[in-house]
Design a protein around this motif. Structure first.
Motif, mmCIF file in Angstrom:
data_model
loop_
_atom_site.group_PDB
_atom_site.id
_atom_site.type_symbol
_atom_site.label_atom_id
_atom_site.label_comp_id
_atom_site.label_asym_id
_atom_site.label_seq_id
_atom_site.Cartn_x
_atom_site.Cartn_y
_atom_site.Cartn_z
ATOM 1 N N VAL A 1 -93.499 -62.817 58.527
ATOM 2 C CA VAL A 1 -94.415 -63.857 58.993
ATOM 3 C C VAL A 1 -95.697 -63.122 59.400
ATOM 4 C CG1 VAL A 1 -94.743 -65.767 60.604
ATOM 5 C CG2 VAL A 1 -92.431 -65.165 59.852
ATOM 6 N N PRO A 2 -96.749 -63.148 58.554
ATOM 7 C CA PRO A 2 -97.910 -62.257 58.728
ATOM 8 C C PRO A 2 -98.914 -62.693 59.802
ATOM 9 C CG PRO A 2 -98.244 -63.636 56.825
ATOM 10 C CD PRO A 2 -96.851 -63.943 57.329
ATOM 11 N N VAL A 3 -98.428 -62.971 61.001
ATOM 12 C CA VAL A 3 -99.291 -63.450 62.077
ATOM 13 C C VAL A 3 -100.359 -62.418 62.435
ATOM 14 C CG1 VAL A 3 -99.343 -64.161 64.507
ATOM 15 C CG2 VAL A 3 -97.539 -64.998 62.988
ATOM 16 N N SER A 4 -99.977 -61.162 62.612
ATOM 17 C CA SER A 4 -100.958 -60.144 63.015
ATOM 18 C C SER A 4 -102.048 -59.965 61.959
ATOM 19 C CB SER A 4 -100.278 -58.809 63.311
ATOM 20 O OG SER A 4 -99.658 -58.304 62.146
ATOM 21 N N VAL A 5 -101.681 -60.091 60.705
ATOM 22 C CA VAL A 5 -102.666 -59.982 59.626
ATOM 23 C C VAL A 5 -103.672 -61.130 59.730
ATOM 24 C CG1 VAL A 5 -102.982 -60.037 57.115
ATOM 25 C CG2 VAL A 5 -101.041 -58.793 58.101
ATOM 26 N N LEU A 6 -103.182 -62.339 59.961
ATOM 27 C CA LEU A 6 -104.071 -63.501 60.088
ATOM 28 C C LEU A 6 -104.948 -63.402 61.333
ATOM 29 C CD1 LEU A 6 -101.532 -66.263 59.005
ATOM 30 C CD2 LEU A 6 -103.452 -65.348 57.673
ATOM 31 N N GLU A 7 -104.389 -62.899 62.428
ATOM 32 C CA GLU A 7 -105.198 -62.710 63.635
ATOM 33 C C GLU A 7 -106.304 -61.694 63.393
ATOM 34 O OE1 GLU A 7 -102.138 -63.826 67.241
ATOM 35 O OE2 GLU A 7 -102.137 -61.763 66.506
ATOM 36 N N ARG A 8 -105.986 -60.607 62.685
ATOM 37 C CA ARG A 8 -106.989 -59.571 62.405
ATOM 38 C C ARG A 8 -108.162 -60.090 61.579
ATOM 39 N NH1 ARG A 8 -102.731 -55.768 61.801
ATOM 40 N NH2 ARG A 8 -102.779 -56.050 59.572
ATOM 41 N N ILE A 9 -107.899 -61.053 60.706
ATOM 42 C CA ILE A 9 -109.010 -61.566 59.894
ATOM 43 C C ILE A 9 -109.712 -62.740 60.568
ATOM 44 C CG2 ILE A 9 -108.072 -60.708 57.719
ATOM 45 C CD1 ILE A 9 -107.261 -63.614 57.056
ATOM 46 N N GLY A 10 -109.309 -63.059 61.811
ATOM 47 C CA GLY A 10 -110.065 -64.010 62.611
ATOM 48 C C GLY A 10 -109.540 -65.431 62.678
ATOM 49 N N CYS A 11 -108.321 -65.683 62.287
ATOM 50 C CA CYS A 11 -107.778 -67.042 62.377
ATOM 51 C C CYS A 11 -107.599 -67.419 63.848
ATOM 52 C CB CYS A 11 -106.440 -67.141 61.647
ATOM 53 S SG CYS A 11 -106.585 -66.956 59.873
ATOM 54 N N ASP A 12 -108.134 -68.560 64.224
ATOM 55 C CA ASP A 12 -108.032 -69.027 65.608
ATOM 56 C C ASP A 12 -106.724 -69.750 65.880
ATOM 57 O OD1 ASP A 12 -110.554 -68.072 66.353
ATOM 58 O OD2 ASP A 12 -111.517 -69.896 65.628
#
Length: 125
Positions: free
Chosen positions: A26-37
């Protein structure tokens, strides 16, 4: 040799790209790194509550399941940016796509059951 998962690796610009679940189920950290709020993650992986190993291979498979579950839990550490939907997929056999319609139905059901919480999550700041 058969690749992990169901998706074949793809060569691109000198890299060999594999299914993201090889590193982040579940790529949560990847999405957070690219700026997903706001991230709505759908977790389809649950350990069966009842389990009785019948062989050494069953024990090894369960060990892998436990490691995968720990990785998923790490990926989905509580965050104000994360909402997790976990449909009950206990009746689904993962080695075939024959139950795809049932999977979609179970996912839709889980979202409808949590619709109010999802709306609240999306409106929050």
């Amino acid at each position: 040799m058969r690749p992990p998962g169901r998706i074949l690796p793809v060569p691109l610009d000198g890299y060999l790209l594999v299914d993201g679940a090889m590193r982040h189920y579940v790529p949560v950290s990847v999405l957070e790194r690219i700026g997903c709020d706001k991230i709505i993650a759908v977790n389809l992986y649950r350990l069966p509550s009842s389990y009785e190993p019948r062989s050494f291979i069953d024990v090894l498979a369960r060990s892998f399941d436990i490691l995968l579950r720990e990785s998923i839990d790490n990926d989905m550490a509580p965050s104000s940016r994360l909402f997790v939907v976990e449909p009950d997929m206990s009746r689904v056999r993962w080695r075939t796509f024959r139950q795809m319609s049932e999977c979609v139905r179970l996912g839709e059901q889980a979202v409808y059951e949590q619709a109010d919480q999802i709306r609240t999550f999306l409106k929050g700041r």
